[in-house]
Write a protein that holds these residues in place. Structure first.
Motif, PDB file in Angstrom:
ATOM      1  N   SER A  43       0.836  -1.208   0.000  1.00 50.88           N
ATOM      2  CA  SER A  43       0.000   0.000   0.000  1.00 50.88           C
ATOM      3  C   SER A  43       0.868   1.254   0.000  1.00 50.88           C
ATOM      4  CB  SER A  43      -0.954   0.001   1.200  1.00 50.88           C
ATOM      5  OG  SER A  43      -0.223  -0.123   2.405  1.00 50.88           O
ATOM      6  N   ASP A  44       1.950   1.230   0.744  1.00 51.01           N
ATOM      7  CA  ASP A  44       2.861   2.380   0.776  1.00 51.01           C
ATOM      8  C   ASP A  44       3.666   2.493  -0.515  1.00 51.01           C
ATOM      9  OD1 ASP A  44       2.075   3.161   3.378  1.00 51.01           O
ATOM     10  OD2 ASP A  44       3.438   1.683   4.251  1.00 51.01           O
ATOM     11  N   LEU A  45       4.092   1.366  -1.055  1.00 60.67           N
ATOM     12  CA  LEU A  45       4.853   1.370  -2.305  1.00 60.67           C
ATOM     13  C   LEU A  45       4.029   1.959  -3.448  1.00 60.67           C
ATOM     14  CD1 LEU A  45       7.490   0.452  -3.752  1.00 60.67           C
ATOM     15  CD2 LEU A  45       6.327  -1.717  -4.206  1.00 60.67           C
ATOM     16  N   GLN A  61       5.086   8.672   5.185  1.00 61.70           N
ATOM     17  CA  GLN A  61       4.545   8.161   6.438  1.00 61.70           C
ATOM     18  C   GLN A  61       3.833   6.858   6.115  1.00 61.70           C
ATOM     19  OE1 GLN A  61       2.679  11.098   8.761  1.00 61.70           O
ATOM     20  NE2 GLN A  61       2.633   9.780  10.549  1.00 61.70           N
ATOM     21  N   GLU A  62       4.215   5.784   6.809  1.00 59.37           N
ATOM     22  CA  GLU A  62       3.610   4.480   6.562  1.00 59.37           C
ATOM     23  C   GLU A  62       2.141   4.495   6.974  1.00 59.37           C
ATOM     24  OE1 GLU A  62       6.332   1.967   8.799  1.00 59.37           O
ATOM     25  OE2 GLU A  62       7.127   1.261   6.890  1.00 59.37           O
ATOM     26  N   LEU A  68       7.392   7.175  10.271  1.00 64.98           N
ATOM     27  CA  LEU A  68       8.046   7.844   9.157  1.00 64.98           C
ATOM     28  C   LEU A  68       9.081   6.906   8.556  1.00 64.98           C
ATOM     29  CD1 LEU A  68       8.230  10.577   7.654  1.00 64.98           C
ATOM     30  CD2 LEU A  68      10.159  11.104   9.156  1.00 64.98           C
ATOM     31  N   ALA A  69       9.003   6.697   7.268  1.00 66.69           N
ATOM     32  CA  ALA A  69      10.004   5.918   6.543  1.00 66.69           C
ATOM     33  C   ALA A  69      10.856   6.909   5.767  1.00 66.69           C
ATOM     34  CB  ALA A  69       9.341   4.920   5.608  1.00 66.69           C
ATOM     35  N   ASN A  70      12.124   6.986   6.132  1.00 65.18           N
ATOM     36  CA  ASN A  70      13.075   7.880   5.484  1.00 65.18           C
ATOM     37  C   ASN A  70      14.149   6.974   4.897  1.00 65.18           C
ATOM     38  OD1 ASN A  70      15.086   9.696   4.798  1.00 65.18           O
ATOM     39  ND2 ASN A  70      14.718  11.001   6.572  1.00 65.18           N
ATOM     40  N   ILE A  71      14.035   6.679   3.609  1.00 69.87           N
ATOM     41  CA  ILE A  71      14.834   5.640   2.975  1.00 69.87           C
ATOM     42  C   ILE A  71      15.804   6.248   1.973  1.00 69.87           C
ATOM     43  CG2 ILE A  71      14.732   3.577   1.528  1.00 69.87           C
ATOM     44  CD1 ILE A  71      11.837   3.194   2.643  1.00 69.87           C
ATOM     45  N   MET A 157      15.315  -1.731   9.649  1.00 67.89           N
ATOM     46  CA  MET A 157      14.942  -1.513   8.250  1.00 67.89           C
ATOM     47  C   MET A 157      13.443  -1.746   8.048  1.00 67.89           C
ATOM     48  SD  MET A 157      16.076  -3.519   4.797  1.00 67.89           S
ATOM     49  CE  MET A 157      15.233  -4.974   5.342  1.00 67.89           C
ATOM     50  N   LEU A 158      12.917  -2.812   8.675  1.00 64.06           N
ATOM     51  CA  LEU A 158      11.496  -3.141   8.510  1.00 64.06           C
ATOM     52  C   LEU A 158      10.609  -2.370   9.478  1.00 64.06           C
ATOM     53  CD1 LEU A 158      11.817  -7.016   8.039  1.00 64.06           C
ATOM     54  CD2 LEU A 158      11.473  -5.280   6.265  1.00 64.06           C
ATOM     55  N   ARG A 159      11.238  -1.639  10.386  1.00 61.40           N
ATOM     56  CA  ARG A 159      10.534  -0.881  11.415  1.00 61.40           C
ATOM     57  C   ARG A 159       9.665  -1.807  12.269  1.00 61.40           C
ATOM     58  NH1 ARG A 159      11.665   1.568   7.070  1.00 61.40           N
ATOM     59  NH2 ARG A 159       9.828   1.012   5.898  1.00 61.40           N
ATOM     60  N   HIS A 160      10.275  -2.926  12.717  1.00 63.50           N
ATOM     61  CA  HIS A 160       9.630  -3.883  13.608  1.00 63.50           C
ATOM     62  C   HIS A 160      10.047  -3.601  15.045  1.00 63.50           C
ATOM     63  CE1 HIS A 160       8.935  -7.419  10.547  1.00 63.50           C
ATOM     64  NE2 HIS A 160       8.070  -6.441  10.406  1.00 63.50           N
ATOM     65  N   GLY A 161       9.231  -4.063  15.990  1.00 59.52           N
ATOM     66  CA  GLY A 161       9.531  -3.862  17.403  1.00 59.52           C
ATOM     67  C   GLY A 161      10.028  -5.102  18.116  1.00 59.52           C
ATOM     68  N   SER A 162      10.039  -6.272  17.467  1.00 55.72           N
ATOM     69  CA  SER A 162      10.380  -7.516  18.147  1.00 55.72           C
ATOM     70  C   SER A 162      11.256  -8.403  17.267  1.00 55.72           C
ATOM     71  CB  SER A 162       9.085  -8.256  18.503  1.00 55.72           C
ATOM     72  OG  SER A 162       9.281  -9.631  18.633  1.00 55.72           O
TER      73      SER A 162
END
Length: 186
Positions: A43-45, A61-62, A68-71, A157-162
Motif C-alpha cells: 500500500s505504501d509502495l 509516512q507508513e 516515518l520511513a526515510n529511505i 529496516m522493517l521498522r519492527h519492534g520484536s
C-alpha cells in the motif's frame, strides 16, 4: 490470504522480474525491483508520488503504522525511477495506472493492490513459490539478515519492534539455525 515467503535464491528473484515483465509489463517488473529495494508494504509502495522523492531519499509516512520511513535510495532504484520519469513525465504517482482507457479522463491513481497481487500470484504459481506482494519486503529482510546476521539492523529496516516477529517474518527456520551451527566451527 495465503502465507507468502521470502525468495531466498537470487536466480529466482531475477526470474520473477523477467516473468513479470514479459507476462505483464515493465511497470509490474519495476514494482518488483523497486519494492525489493525499498522494503515497504504494498500500500505504501503503490502510493509513492514523485513529490515524495527528495534527491536520493524517499520520505513517506507508513499507512499501517504511522511511522516515518526515510529511505536512502540505492543506484538501482534511482535509475529505475529516472527511467519511469522520462517515460511518464506527466505522472503524479511512481506506479500510476495509465493502461485503462478510462484512466486518461479520470483523476490520476496508482495501480491497484489487486492488480499487483494477481500478477505476483500467477508468476508465483508458475515458479511454484508462495509469491505475493509482501514477498518483496520479506525478501529484502531475509537477504539483509543473511548478509549481516544482524537482526537489529533488519528490525530497524522493517521498522519492527520484536526480534521474534522479524525472524518469523523473514523466514528464518530451524533448518537455518541448524546450518549456522554446522557451518560455524570454533
Amino acid at each position: 490470504m495465503a502465507e507468502v515467503q521470502a525468495i531466498k535464491k537470487l536466480d529466482t528473484i531475477n526470474l520473477i522480474s523477467h516473468l513479470l515483465e514479459i507476462r505483464y509489463s515493465k511497470q509490474m517488473a519495476d514494482i518488483w525491483n523497486i519494492g525489493l529495494n525499498l522494503a515497504l508494504r504494498i500500500s505504501d509502495l503503490l502510493s509513492i508520488k514523485f513529490s515524495d522523492l527528495q534527491q536520493d531519499r524517499l520520505v513517506i509516512q507508513e499507512t499501517k503504522t504511522g511511522k516515518l520511513a526515510n529511505i536512502k535510495l540505492n543506484a538501482k532504484v534511482i535509475k529505475a525511477i529516472e527511467d519511469i520519469q522520462v517515460n511518464h513525465h506527466d505522472h503524479i504517482y511512481l506506479f500510476q495506472s495509465y493502461r485503462n482507457p478510462q484512466a486518461k479522463y479520470s483523476k490520476p491513481k496508482p495501480l491497484t493492490r489487486r492488480a499487483v497481487t494477481k500478477a505476483f500470484r500467477i508468476v508465483g504459481e508458475e515458479l511454484k513459490v508462495a509469491l505475493g506482494t509482501h514477498s518483496m519486503r520479506k525478501t529484502r529482510g531475509y537477504h539483509l539478515y543473511q548478509k549481516t546476521k544482524d537482526i537489529g539492523r533488519v528490525m530497524k529496516m522493517l521498522r519492527h519492534g520484536s526480534e521474534g516477529v522479524t525472524l518469523r517474518y523473514i523466514g528464518i527456520e530451524q533448518e537455518d539455525v541448524d546450518n549456522d551451527f554446522i557451518n560455524l566451527e570454533i
